[in-house]
Design a protein around this motif. Structure first.
Motif, PDB file in Angstrom:
ATOM      1  N   ARG A   1       0.827  -1.210   0.000  1.00 14.25           N
ATOM      2  CA  ARG A   1       0.000   0.000   0.000  1.00 14.25           C
ATOM      3  C   ARG A   1       0.861   1.260   0.000  1.00 14.25           C
ATOM      4  O   ARG A   1       0.555   2.228  -0.687  1.00 14.25           O
ATOM      5  N   LEU A   2       1.955   1.253   0.773  1.00 14.49           N
ATOM      6  CA  LEU A   2       2.851   2.407   0.824  1.00 14.49           C
ATOM      7  C   LEU A   2       3.491   2.657  -0.537  1.00 14.49           C
ATOM      8  O   LEU A   2       3.549   3.798  -1.005  1.00 14.49           O
ATOM      9  N   VAL A   3       3.960   1.595  -1.179  1.00 15.26           N
ATOM     10  CA  VAL A   3       4.594   1.735  -2.497  1.00 15.26           C
ATOM     11  C   VAL A   3       3.580   2.246  -3.521  1.00 15.26           C
ATOM     12  O   VAL A   3       3.879   3.154  -4.307  1.00 15.26           O
ATOM     13  N   LEU A   4       2.378   1.698  -3.520  1.00 13.90           N
ATOM     14  CA  LEU A   4       1.361   2.155  -4.467  1.00 13.90           C
ATOM     15  C   LEU A   4       0.964   3.602  -4.211  1.00 13.90           C
ATOM     16  O   LEU A   4       0.733   4.364  -5.150  1.00 13.90           O
ATOM     17  N   ARG A   5       0.896   3.996  -2.955  1.00 10.45           N
ATOM     18  CA  ARG A   5       0.573   5.390  -2.633  1.00 10.45           C
ATOM     19  C   ARG A   5       1.668   6.323  -3.136  1.00 10.45           C
ATOM     20  O   ARG A   5       1.382   7.376  -3.703  1.00 10.45           O
ATOM     21  N   MET A   6       2.928   5.959  -2.920  1.00  6.50           N
ATOM     22  CA  MET A   6       4.026   6.806  -3.392  1.00  6.50           C
ATOM     23  C   MET A   6       4.052   6.884  -4.917  1.00  6.50           C
ATOM     24  O   MET A   6       4.304   7.941  -5.483  1.00  6.50           O
ATOM     25  N   LEU A   7       3.805   5.754  -5.575  1.00  3.63           N
ATOM     26  CA  LEU A   7       3.749   5.773  -7.036  1.00  3.63           C
ATOM     27  C   LEU A   7       2.592   6.631  -7.527  1.00  3.63           C
ATOM     28  O   LEU A   7       2.718   7.351  -8.510  1.00  3.63           O
ATOM     29  N   GLY A   8       1.479   6.584  -6.844  1.00  2.00           N
ATOM     30  CA  GLY A   8       0.321   7.388  -7.229  1.00  2.00           C
ATOM     31  C   GLY A   8       0.599   8.868  -7.102  1.00  2.00           C
ATOM     32  O   GLY A   8       0.292   9.655  -7.997  1.00  2.00           O
TER      33      GLY A   8
ATOM     34  N   GLY B   1       3.562  10.304  -7.109  1.00  2.00           N
ATOM     35  CA  GLY B   1       4.556  10.646  -8.122  1.00  2.00           C
ATOM     36  C   GLY B   1       3.945  10.752  -9.504  1.00  2.00           C
ATOM     37  O   GLY B   1       4.276  11.656 -10.271  1.00  2.00           O
ATOM     38  N   PHE B   2       3.035   9.847  -9.832  1.00  2.20           N
ATOM     39  CA  PHE B   2       2.394   9.867 -11.145  1.00  2.20           C
ATOM     40  C   PHE B   2       1.539  11.111 -11.319  1.00  2.20           C
ATOM     41  O   PHE B   2       1.592  11.778 -12.351  1.00  2.20           O
ATOM     42  N   VAL B   3       0.762  11.442 -10.297  1.00  6.74           N
ATOM     43  CA  VAL B   3      -0.090  12.630 -10.376  1.00  6.74           C
ATOM     44  C   VAL B   3       0.763  13.886 -10.493  1.00  6.74           C
ATOM     45  O   VAL B   3       0.461  14.798 -11.285  1.00  6.74           O
ATOM     46  N   THR B   4       1.842  13.955  -9.740  1.00 13.69           N
ATOM     47  CA  THR B   4       2.731  15.108  -9.818  1.00 13.69           C
ATOM     48  C   THR B   4       3.366  15.211 -11.196  1.00 13.69           C
ATOM     49  O   THR B   4       3.441  16.301 -11.776  1.00 13.69           O
TER      50      THR B   4
ATOM     51  N   VAL C   1       2.267  13.992 -14.126  1.00 16.07           N
ATOM     52  CA  VAL C   1       1.269  14.355 -15.144  1.00 16.07           C
ATOM     53  C   VAL C   1       0.881  15.824 -15.011  1.00 16.07           C
ATOM     54  O   VAL C   1       0.777  16.543 -16.001  1.00 16.07           O
ATOM     55  N   GLY C   2       0.672  16.282 -13.781  1.00 18.46           N
ATOM     56  CA  GLY C   2       0.317  17.681 -13.568  1.00 18.46           C
ATOM     57  C   GLY C   2       1.414  18.627 -13.999  1.00 18.46           C
ATOM     58  O   GLY C   2       1.153  19.657 -14.631  1.00 18.46           O
ATOM     59  N   TYR C   3       2.647  18.281 -13.679  1.00 21.76           N
ATOM     60  CA  TYR C   3       3.771  19.134 -14.060  1.00 21.76           C
ATOM     61  C   TYR C   3       3.939  19.170 -15.573  1.00 21.76           C
ATOM     62  O   TYR C   3       4.207  20.230 -16.142  1.00 21.76           O
ATOM     63  N   ASN C   4       3.768  18.031 -16.234  1.00 20.37           N
ATOM     64  CA  ASN C   4       3.852  18.022 -17.706  1.00 20.37           C
ATOM     65  C   ASN C   4       2.747  18.862 -18.326  1.00 20.37           C
ATOM     66  O   ASN C   4       2.973  19.549 -19.322  1.00 20.37           O
ATOM     67  N   ALA C   5       1.556  18.814 -17.748  1.00 17.12           N
ATOM     68  CA  ALA C   5       0.455  19.628 -18.268  1.00 17.12           C
ATOM     69  C   ALA C   5       0.765  21.115 -18.125  1.00 17.12           C
ATOM     70  O   ALA C   5       0.534  21.901 -19.059  1.00 17.12           O
TER      71      ALA C   5
END
Length: 108
Positions: free
Chosen positions: A19-26, A28-31, A33-37
């Protein structure tokens, strides 16, 4: 019967880690995608405003390699954000600089 206890123990250990790894990946992924946008919007805004200027100004900016300048600037912002994120990830528990008077500190 013992297999059931071992399986429960493994699930109790691995479950929170997954759960911790998936939360960190989530996060990071949102950050990412948002930064690229945001970067795409900034880059499109700059290129549209350059396109609306006069031909002479566009030629001067072309000679000055303004497109390279914009890319270097946006890359520097990205690098700064990555290094800041790495510093925060590596330094989760900061060293205490100030100590309370008494104990091991020197009283002035």
């Amino acid at each position: 019967m013992q297999f059931l206890f071992i399986a429960q123990l493994i699930m109790m250990i691995i479950g929170p880690a997954v759960r911790l790894v998936l939360r960190m990946l989530g996060v990071g992924f949102v950050t990412y995608v948002g930064y690229n946008a945001v970067l795409d919007v900034v880059q499109n805004y700059i290129t549209q405003n350059i396109g609306s200027t006069g031909v002479v100004i566009q030629q001067m900016l072309g000679i000055a390699k303004f497109d390279v300048i914009v890319n270097i600037f946006l890359s520097a912002i990205t690098t700064r954000m990555v290094l800041t994120g790495l510093d925060k990830a590596a330094d989760l528990k900061r060293k205490q600089v100030w100590r309370a008077p008494g104990g091991t500190s020197i009283d002035a």
